[in-house]
Design a protein around this motif. Sequence first.
Motif, PDB file in Angstrom:
ATOM      1  N   SER A  87       0.301 -23.544 -11.156  1.00  0.00           N
ATOM      2  CA  SER A  87      -0.548 -22.364 -11.339  1.00  0.00           C
ATOM      3  C   SER A  87      -1.200 -21.960 -10.016  1.00  0.00           C
ATOM      4  CB  SER A  87      -1.618 -22.658 -12.389  1.00  0.00           C
ATOM      5  OG  SER A  87      -2.495 -21.578 -12.518  1.00  0.00           O
ATOM      6  N   SER A  88      -1.696 -22.943  -9.284  1.00  0.00           N
ATOM      7  CA  SER A  88      -2.305 -22.672  -7.981  1.00  0.00           C
ATOM      8  C   SER A  88      -1.286 -22.085  -7.014  1.00  0.00           C
ATOM      9  CB  SER A  88      -2.889 -23.968  -7.407  1.00  0.00           C
ATOM     10  OG  SER A  88      -3.279 -23.791  -6.074  1.00  0.00           O
ATOM     11  N   LEU A  89      -0.087 -22.655  -6.994  1.00  0.00           N
ATOM     12  CA  LEU A  89       0.957 -22.161  -6.088  1.00  0.00           C
ATOM     13  C   LEU A  89       1.404 -20.754  -6.469  1.00  0.00           C
ATOM     14  CD1 LEU A  89       3.082 -25.397  -5.623  1.00  0.00           C
ATOM     15  CD2 LEU A  89       1.611 -24.288  -3.931  1.00  0.00           C
ATOM     16  N   LYS A  90       1.447 -20.452  -7.761  1.00  0.00           N
ATOM     17  CA  LYS A  90       1.797 -19.090  -8.187  1.00  0.00           C
ATOM     18  C   LYS A  90       0.747 -18.102  -7.709  1.00  0.00           C
ATOM     19  CE  LYS A  90       4.640 -19.997 -12.256  1.00  0.00           C
ATOM     20  NZ  LYS A  90       4.756 -19.873 -13.714  1.00  0.00           N
ATOM     21  N   GLY A  91      -0.516 -18.496  -7.761  1.00  0.00           N
ATOM     22  CA  GLY A  91      -1.582 -17.637  -7.257  1.00  0.00           C
ATOM     23  C   GLY A  91      -1.457 -17.403  -5.766  1.00  0.00           C
ATOM     24  N   ARG A  92      -1.176 -18.478  -5.025  1.00  0.00           N
ATOM     25  CA  ARG A  92      -0.982 -18.337  -3.570  1.00  0.00           C
ATOM     26  C   ARG A  92       0.199 -17.446  -3.260  1.00  0.00           C
ATOM     27  NH1 ARG A  92      -0.475 -23.894  -0.732  1.00  0.00           N
ATOM     28  NH2 ARG A  92       0.088 -22.505   0.971  1.00  0.00           N
ATOM     29  N   LEU A  93       1.294 -17.623  -3.998  1.00  0.00           N
ATOM     30  CA  LEU A  93       2.485 -16.810  -3.779  1.00  0.00           C
ATOM     31  C   LEU A  93       2.191 -15.344  -4.046  1.00  0.00           C
ATOM     32  CD1 LEU A  93       5.512 -16.636  -3.166  1.00  0.00           C
ATOM     33  CD2 LEU A  93       5.940 -17.060  -5.598  1.00  0.00           C
ATOM     34  N   SER A  94       1.450 -15.073  -5.078  1.00  0.00           N
ATOM     35  CA  SER A  94       1.079 -13.702  -5.407  1.00  0.00           C
ATOM     36  C   SER A  94       0.248 -13.083  -4.283  1.00  0.00           C
ATOM     37  CB  SER A  94       0.295 -13.677  -6.719  1.00  0.00           C
ATOM     38  OG  SER A  94      -0.167 -12.384  -6.997  1.00  0.00           O
ATOM     39  N   ARG A  95      -0.727 -13.845  -3.780  1.00  0.00           N
ATOM     40  CA  ARG A  95      -1.554 -13.339  -2.671  1.00  0.00           C
ATOM     41  C   ARG A  95      -0.710 -13.116  -1.425  1.00  0.00           C
ATOM     42  NH1 ARG A  95      -4.905 -17.135  -4.855  1.00  0.00           N
ATOM     43  NH2 ARG A  95      -4.473 -18.663  -3.226  1.00  0.00           N
ATOM     44  N   MET A  96       0.222 -14.038  -1.154  1.00  0.00           N
ATOM     45  CA  MET A  96       1.064 -13.899   0.038  1.00  0.00           C
ATOM     46  C   MET A  96       1.985 -12.682  -0.090  1.00  0.00           C
ATOM     47  SD  MET A  96       1.935 -17.881   0.871  1.00  0.00           S
ATOM     48  CE  MET A  96       2.798 -17.571   2.387  1.00  0.00           C
ATOM     49  N   LYS A  97       2.502 -12.424  -1.283  1.00  0.00           N
ATOM     50  CA  LYS A  97       3.331 -11.239  -1.490  1.00  0.00           C
ATOM     51  C   LYS A  97       2.516  -9.974  -1.267  1.00  0.00           C
ATOM     52  CE  LYS A  97       6.842 -12.964  -4.692  1.00  0.00           C
ATOM     53  NZ  LYS A  97       7.371 -12.881  -6.069  1.00  0.00           N
ATOM     54  N   GLU A  98       1.293  -9.982  -1.741  1.00  0.00           N
ATOM     55  CA  GLU A  98       0.415  -8.827  -1.554  1.00  0.00           C
ATOM     56  C   GLU A  98       0.125  -8.615  -0.070  1.00  0.00           C
ATOM     57  OE1 GLU A  98      -4.108  -7.614  -2.746  1.00  0.00           O
ATOM     58  OE2 GLU A  98      -2.933  -8.719  -4.233  1.00  0.00           O
ATOM     59  N   ALA A 100       2.001  -9.570   2.435  1.00  0.00           N
ATOM     60  CA  ALA A 100       3.243  -9.126   3.069  1.00  0.00           C
ATOM     61  C   ALA A 100       3.479  -7.647   2.813  1.00  0.00           C
ATOM     62  CB  ALA A 100       4.422  -9.952   2.558  1.00  0.00           C
ATOM     63  N   SER A 101       3.160  -7.206   1.615  1.00  0.00           N
ATOM     64  CA  SER A 101       3.305  -5.786   1.284  1.00  0.00           C
ATOM     65  C   SER A 101       2.352  -4.934   2.128  1.00  0.00           C
ATOM     66  CB  SER A 101       3.022  -5.576  -0.202  1.00  0.00           C
ATOM     67  OG  SER A 101       3.038  -4.213  -0.530  1.00  0.00           O
ATOM     68  N   GLU A 102       1.113  -5.411   2.273  1.00  0.00           N
ATOM     69  CA  GLU A 102       0.142  -4.689   3.100  1.00  0.00           C
ATOM     70  C   GLU A 102       0.595  -4.663   4.560  1.00  0.00           C
ATOM     71  OE1 GLU A 102      -3.607  -6.595   2.458  1.00  0.00           O
ATOM     72  OE2 GLU A 102      -3.768  -5.873   0.397  1.00  0.00           O
ATOM     73  N   ALA A 103       1.124  -5.779   5.043  1.00  0.00           N
ATOM     74  CA  ALA A 103       1.604  -5.835   6.426  1.00  0.00           C
ATOM     75  C   ALA A 103       2.788  -4.892   6.620  1.00  0.00           C
ATOM     76  CB  ALA A 103       2.001  -7.271   6.789  1.00  0.00           C
ATOM     77  N   SER A 104       3.654  -4.799   5.636  1.00  0.00           N
ATOM     78  CA  SER A 104       4.802  -3.894   5.714  1.00  0.00           C
ATOM     79  C   SER A 104       4.332  -2.435   5.748  1.00  0.00           C
ATOM     80  CB  SER A 104       5.730  -4.124   4.523  1.00  0.00           C
ATOM     81  OG  SER A 104       6.818  -3.243   4.570  1.00  0.00           O
ATOM     82  N   GLU A 105       3.341  -2.116   4.913  1.00  0.00           N
ATOM     83  CA  GLU A 105       2.780  -0.762   4.924  1.00  0.00           C
ATOM     84  C   GLU A 105       2.148  -0.456   6.278  1.00  0.00           C
ATOM     85  OE1 GLU A 105       0.087  -0.261   1.646  1.00  0.00           O
ATOM     86  OE2 GLU A 105       1.608  -0.843   0.182  1.00  0.00           O
ATOM     87  N   PHE A 106       1.417  -1.428   6.835  1.00  0.00           N
ATOM     88  CA  PHE A 106       0.783  -1.233   8.139  1.00  0.00           C
ATOM     89  C   PHE A 106       1.841  -1.021   9.209  1.00  0.00           C
ATOM     90  CE2 PHE A 106      -0.718  -2.943  12.186  1.00  0.00           C
ATOM     91  CZ  PHE A 106      -1.821  -2.123  12.406  1.00  0.00           C
ATOM     92  N   LYS A 107       2.898  -1.791   9.164  1.00  0.00           N
ATOM     93  CA  LYS A 107       3.989  -1.670  10.141  1.00  0.00           C
ATOM     94  C   LYS A 107       4.606  -0.281  10.058  1.00  0.00           C
ATOM     95  CE  LYS A 107       8.604  -3.472  11.079  1.00  0.00           C
ATOM     96  NZ  LYS A 107       9.653  -4.339  10.558  1.00  0.00           N
ATOM     97  N   THR A 108       4.874   0.184   8.847  1.00  0.00           N
ATOM     98  CA  THR A 108       5.455   1.518   8.664  1.00  0.00           C
ATOM     99  C   THR A 108       4.529   2.586   9.223  1.00  0.00           C
ATOM    100  OG1 THR A 108       6.595   0.748   6.681  1.00  0.00           O
ATOM    101  CG2 THR A 108       6.352   3.128   6.941  1.00  0.00           C
ATOM    102  N   LEU A 109       3.243   2.464   8.932  1.00  0.00           N
ATOM    103  CA  LEU A 109       2.267   3.427   9.438  1.00  0.00           C
ATOM    104  C   LEU A 109       2.189   3.378  10.958  1.00  0.00           C
ATOM    105  CD1 LEU A 109       0.038   5.495   8.804  1.00  0.00           C
ATOM    106  CD2 LEU A 109      -1.566   3.593   8.668  1.00  0.00           C
TER     107      LEU A 109
END
Length: 147
Positions: A87-98, A100-109
């Motif tokens: 459960s803890s690792l799933k939470g960490r994975l979810s945060r890391m995906k989020e 990564a998504s923010e970093a990808s948006e920043f890179k595109t911008l």
Amino acid sequence: MPNDRHANAESRLKAAMDQLLAGDIPEGLRCDIKSLSILAAVPRATLYRTYPHIKEEFENRLGTAREATGEPDPRLAQIDRLKAEVSSLKGRLSRMKEEASEASEFKTLALSRLAEQHDEIQRLRAALQDSGNVRMLPVRARIAADR
């Protein structure tokens, strides 16, 4: 003869109860009534009919052990620990995906802004070349302007 068999079965049940509650649980068994009857080689129906006091004692001691030290079955405790870890690792994975998504948006911008700035620089250079009214500053003035 029946009393000996009864006493023998009762002693086997108590020994099995002590073994299970001590955490010495054979492979394939758990810390429960079914395993108690299997380990003592006493049919479960016999345990319920003839030895309800032992069944009740086992349940009471099991409840007390769970309250005091947690789960007496180390495998069940490990399962609970691993479930919490998953459960803890799933939470960490979810945060890391989020992230990564923010970093990808920043890179595109950032790339978009860099492309706009590059286009603006190219446009200004072209305008500079088209205009014959621009003079170059002397070298000393350019160095001072750069500082």
